[in-house]
Write a protein that holds these residues in place. Sequence first.
Motif, PDB file in Angstrom:
ATOM      1  N   VAL A  96      62.373  57.727  16.951  1.00 21.28           N
ATOM      2  CA  VAL A  96      61.049  57.937  17.556  1.00 21.28           C
ATOM      3  C   VAL A  96      60.664  59.405  17.483  1.00 21.28           C
ATOM      4  CG1 VAL A  96      59.698  57.783  19.676  1.00 21.28           C
ATOM      5  CG2 VAL A  96      61.321  55.964  19.104  1.00 21.28           C
ATOM      6  N   ARG A 104      54.587  57.301  16.090  1.00 24.16           N
ATOM      7  CA  ARG A 104      55.611  57.281  17.137  1.00 24.16           C
ATOM      8  C   ARG A 104      55.487  56.073  18.062  1.00 24.16           C
ATOM      9  NH1 ARG A 104      55.891  63.704  18.718  1.00 24.16           N
ATOM     10  NH2 ARG A 104      56.999  64.356  16.834  1.00 24.16           N
ATOM     11  N   THR A 105      54.275  55.686  18.395  1.00 22.32           N
ATOM     12  CA  THR A 105      54.115  54.523  19.272  1.00 22.32           C
ATOM     13  C   THR A 105      54.659  53.272  18.599  1.00 22.32           C
ATOM     14  OG1 THR A 105      52.186  55.430  20.386  1.00 22.32           O
ATOM     15  CG2 THR A 105      52.463  53.061  20.491  1.00 22.32           C
ATOM     16  N   LYS A 106      54.314  53.083  17.338  1.00 20.67           N
ATOM     17  CA  LYS A 106      54.813  51.920  16.605  1.00 20.67           C
ATOM     18  C   LYS A 106      56.333  51.949  16.497  1.00 20.67           C
ATOM     19  CE  LYS A 106      50.747  50.914  13.764  1.00 20.67           C
ATOM     20  NZ  LYS A 106      50.230  50.716  12.389  1.00 20.67           N
ATOM     21  N   LEU A 108      58.410  53.507  18.533  1.00 19.56           N
ATOM     22  CA  LEU A 108      58.964  53.295  19.873  1.00 19.56           C
ATOM     23  C   LEU A 108      59.008  51.810  20.220  1.00 19.56           C
ATOM     24  CD1 LEU A 108      59.879  54.394  22.648  1.00 19.56           C
ATOM     25  CD2 LEU A 108      57.461  54.498  23.281  1.00 19.56           C
ATOM     26  N   ILE A 109      57.908  51.096  19.986  1.00 20.80           N
ATOM     27  CA  ILE A 109      57.839  49.674  20.324  1.00 20.80           C
ATOM     28  C   ILE A 109      58.767  48.863  19.426  1.00 20.80           C
ATOM     29  CG2 ILE A 109      56.332  47.659  20.470  1.00 20.80           C
ATOM     30  CD1 ILE A 109      54.042  49.561  21.129  1.00 20.80           C
ATOM     31  N   ALA A 170      53.348  46.245  18.085  1.00 20.33           N
ATOM     32  CA  ALA A 170      52.905  47.614  17.808  1.00 20.33           C
ATOM     33  C   ALA A 170      51.665  47.622  16.917  1.00 20.33           C
ATOM     34  CB  ALA A 170      54.027  48.403  17.145  1.00 20.33           C
ATOM     35  N   ASP A 174      48.673  49.530  18.659  1.00 20.21           N
ATOM     36  CA  ASP A 174      48.244  50.675  17.854  1.00 20.21           C
ATOM     37  C   ASP A 174      47.664  51.811  18.709  1.00 20.21           C
ATOM     38  OD1 ASP A 174      48.011  52.065  15.508  1.00 20.21           O
ATOM     39  OD2 ASP A 174      45.988  51.338  15.083  1.00 20.21           O
ATOM     40  N   ILE A 175      48.328  52.157  19.808  1.00 21.93           N
ATOM     41  CA  ILE A 175      47.893  53.271  20.658  1.00 21.93           C
ATOM     42  C   ILE A 175      48.677  54.527  20.265  1.00 21.93           C
ATOM     43  CG2 ILE A 175      47.733  54.147  23.014  1.00 21.93           C
ATOM     44  CD1 ILE A 175      47.596  51.275  23.978  1.00 21.93           C
ATOM     45  N   PHE A 177      50.732  58.059  20.215  1.00 17.62           N
ATOM     46  CA  PHE A 177      51.820  58.484  21.098  1.00 17.62           C
ATOM     47  C   PHE A 177      51.484  59.763  21.867  1.00 17.62           C
ATOM     48  CE2 PHE A 177      55.883  60.477  22.086  1.00 17.62           C
ATOM     49  CZ  PHE A 177      56.582  59.413  22.600  1.00 17.62           C
ATOM     50  N   ARG A 182      46.050  59.970  22.537  1.00 15.32           N
ATOM     51  CA  ARG A 182      45.748  58.817  23.384  1.00 15.32           C
ATOM     52  C   ARG A 182      44.379  58.962  24.040  1.00 15.32           C
ATOM     53  NH1 ARG A 182      51.055  59.186  25.264  1.00 15.32           N
ATOM     54  NH2 ARG A 182      50.342  60.034  27.248  1.00 15.32           N
TER      55      ARG A 182
END
Length: 202
Positions: A96, A104-106, A108-109, A170, A174-175, A177, A182
């Motif tokens: 991550v 990074r969000t994708k 992380l999830i 994710a 699609d938010i 990170f 954000r």
Amino acid sequence: MAFSDVATVGFVFRNGQKVGSGDAGRIPVLVGQAVNAVKAGAESGKSVFATPCQAIINTTGEVAKADPLFNGLVKSVNWASKYVNPLITASSGLKVILAKKEDRTKTLITEGGCLVGMFLAEGWMKKNLVGILDKLPISGKWKPIVKGLTFITGSIGFSTLGAKIGKFVADKVDIPFGKEQRAAYYQNQEQVKVAKGLNVKA
């Protein structure tokens, strides 16, 4: 003692493949699993691997007594062997951190889904697998092998499934990170709602 010596050896090869494919975060995991495999071999009694594995442990101990630097290395390696699962979690965290900010969000999830799948499967198998195998017509000498292979298959299978589910989620979420990213994302979402007339109060 590990839940399955066969699975421990199998995970050595599995993590070796991951390290070979460029997953540097799995190096401590590989080291820890390798140490556990050697310990399992030494404890296996009549196994052909028992003597050489015990010799490795004895030699390592003697060298560690004579060399403070090597002793520190041995302690680090033994620590890794005791905390394999936390190291696996840390390797996911490293992915991550090293991912591009927009990914990074994708990541992380996806990694979270992978870990959840793996830990749920392994937890269930540790509680139920032995009882299930005892009810099956499997001879004693084959039971440890079946147990180990089933554990490996379940762990890898459900971690892969968890990763796929995580990636699916994710892709839908699609938010971004980062904090600023954000904020921009949510502002854009509000603008979309305004354009569509979705947030107009009655």
